[in-house]
Design a protein around this motif. Structure first.
Motif: not given
Length: 563
Positions: A323-332, A448-460
């Protein structure tokens, strides 16, 4: 980021795309779908580059030492602008050090200054230390595109705050900015409406292993039960971390999300300003962390750690819930995150989502010193860094190396581009966040079309889950925008605000770590009494007068949803 009075940084959909570091970069070909022309930086190729000093109060900004190697982002920037930079980025107390430099009699004042927060930039302006940019550009780069296409609505906010256009704001997003750079897809409008950089994300691998349904985490009771259930689990022989909070800034990230999820607002049911710290929902948010501490779901040491430690825990894959700032989530690097969206309060209050209908000034504010000995070079540098060519280079890197373009001119990162983005503090790919323009990024990137990665669908999906939740009530926080001099440096209002914030952070830590509920309630009563001694009621009265004035000006009336 700390919530101080009405200070609002309109970054909901902004850093969602860049994550403060999620872009790419190009060599100099302008995006074919951009309506803007390029830069006016044309240095003498035979001249040695000029080195200037760049002072920044931005914690976490870690650019590499400048180099002019061929085929690098910094090398190309130097080739285009004739400049290199030496940095002065204090690890702490940046504002204090800049204050001392302002009154120093030495000539060593920086050429470029980047600040955050509402106060320091205003001090620089009031002290006459920095250029009004329209005057500056007309004098030193009269052909600059900035004189024609800088978003008028953002400039208007600058003028309201500073008394003139004194800064380039980072992560700008506004209607006028999108007129210059229309979005490449409706997807970005959706992100702009729903994205939020504070939230709750859950490790789906551990969720599955524990046999817990994601839907059960939409309530406070369900979350506490899940944290208890996973407490004894292990990952690679190491104990699971049931809850990760946002380190030493948990009160500015973790608690702000819980406040919103539990329905706290800075406006009461009568439409009057009431500091969010004084709301019952804020008490309940603190109480949630108290219960989590009582259950042993997070180590109290988390309350003093930095972002590096947070990311280390996340990358260990042992964290069940963050729980916090989601940019720290290391989605990449982590592709298992999911989000329940809200955590509904056991008190039955409705979650709220503040949006800002008026544009902000941006996050970081970059200014040009009047004492610089190279005003013309800096004027052309500003023009280049904010041009399509400059933004492509600084955000994406070198075409054919770090990114490719499709037949519509839309940019996609290569594998090397992705890697160099991850290593931005070494490669300088997307390290110059000061010139991140969200409208531009929406213009030159495909959805984005990929789920993984910074800016990917999982992050969004993770970042929009909260605002998409049907229980959430949206309200326009623009009515709380303050005039630029409300918290004038050294004023009584500023002193009161700062004393309140300092006390809040210290007392919250005591409440979270209270030995039992009786002590928690005693500490909370002390908290309310001390807040009143710190003149929070008087500050609220002044803030309410500004709220009513702004509400009349906008024709927008906002009332508290809950208490």
């Amino acid at each position: 980021m700390k919530m101080k009075g009405f200070i609002i940084l309109a970054l909901a959909a902004t850093i969602a795309l860049s994550g403060c570091s999620a872009n790419k970069s190009g060599s100099g070909n302008e995006p074919t779908n951009s309506t803007n022309s390029g830069s006016s930086a044309t240095p003498d190729a035979s001249a040695a580059p000029v080195d200037l000093n760049w002072f920044a109060t931005v914690g976490g900004w870690n650019p590499p030492q400048w180099n002019t190697d061929e085929g690098t982002v910094m090398g190309e920037l130097t080739k285009k602008t004739g400049l290199t930079f030496s940095y002065n980025i204090p690890a702490q107390d940046g504002d204090t050090k800049l204050n001392l430099m302002m009154v120093s009699t030495s000539d060593a004042f920086p050429d470029v200054i980047t600040t955050i927060g509402p106060d320091m930039g205003k001090k620089l302006v009031d002290a006459g230390k920095v250029w009004e940019l329209e005057e500056f550009l007309k004098k030193y780069d009269p052909e600059s595109h900035l004189l024609k296409d800088f978003p008028a609505d953002v400039k208007e906010q600058m003028v309201k705050h500073y008394g003139g256009w004194y800064a380039i704001g980072s992560h700008m997003v506004s209607d006028d900015a999108r007129e210059v750079y229309p979005p490449s897809s409706d997807y970005f409008a959706d992100v702009a409406k729903y994205s939020e950089n504070k939230g709750v994300i859950v490790n789906s691998n551990l969720l599955k292993e524990a046999g817990i349904e994601l839907s059960s985490l939409k309530t406070e009771e369900g979350v506490l039960a899940a944290l208890e259930k996973v407490k004894g689990m292990q990952v690679d022989g190491q104990p699971v971390i049931p809850l990760q909070i946002h380190g030493k800034n948990y009160h500015g990230e973790t608690l702000q999300f819980l406040q919103r999820s539990f329905g706290a607002m800075p406006i009461d049911k009568d439409g009057k300003f009431r500091h969010i710290y004084m709301s019952p929902e804020n008490k309940h948010a603190i109480q949630f962390l108290f219960k989590a501490a009582q259950g042993g779901y997070f180590d109290p040491g988390q309350m003093t750690t930095d972002d590096v430690a947070i990311e280390s825990n996340l990358l260990s894959k042992r964290v069940f819930m963050f729980i916090g700032g989601t940019p720290r989530g290391k989605f990449d690097q982590l592709d298992f995150w999911v989000s329940p969206g809200t955590i509904l309060s056991s008190e039955g209050t409705k979650p709220v989502f503040p949006f800002v209908s008026e544009p902000g000034r941006g996050w970081m504010q970059t200014m040009i010193s009047k004492s610089t000995k190279e005003p013309e070079k800096l004027a052309k540098w500003l023009s280049f860094m904010t041009s399509p060519e400059g933004m492509t280079l600084s955000s994406f890197g070198i075409e054919g190396v770090h990114y490719t373009k499709d037949d519509k001119g839309l940019i996609t990162r290569t594998e090397k581009g992705i890697q160099d983005l991850t290593d931005s503090s070494k490669t300088a790919v997307d390290i110059f966040w000061q010139f991140t323009n969200m409208a531009f990024l929406e213009n030159v990137q495909p959805a984005p079309t990929k789920r993984e990665g910074t800016g990917g669908l999982i992050e969004m999906e993770a970042k929009t889950a909260y605002a998409r939740s049907p229980e959430v009530v949206r309200y326009d926080l623009s009515v709380t925008t303050l005039p630029g001099d409300f918290y004038a440096p050294g004023s009584e209002n500023a002193n009161t605000r700062d004393q309140i914030q300092q006390f809040y952070e210290a007392q919250v830590a005591k409440m979270v770590l209270a030995k039992d509920e009786a002590e928690f309630n005693k500490l909370y009563d002390e908290f309310i009494a001390t807040m009143k001694k710190l003149k929070i009621d008087e500050l609220n009265a002044e803030l309410d007068a500004e709220l009513q004035k702004k509400s009349q000006e906008m024709g927008v009336m906002v009332k508290g949803i809950n208490s």
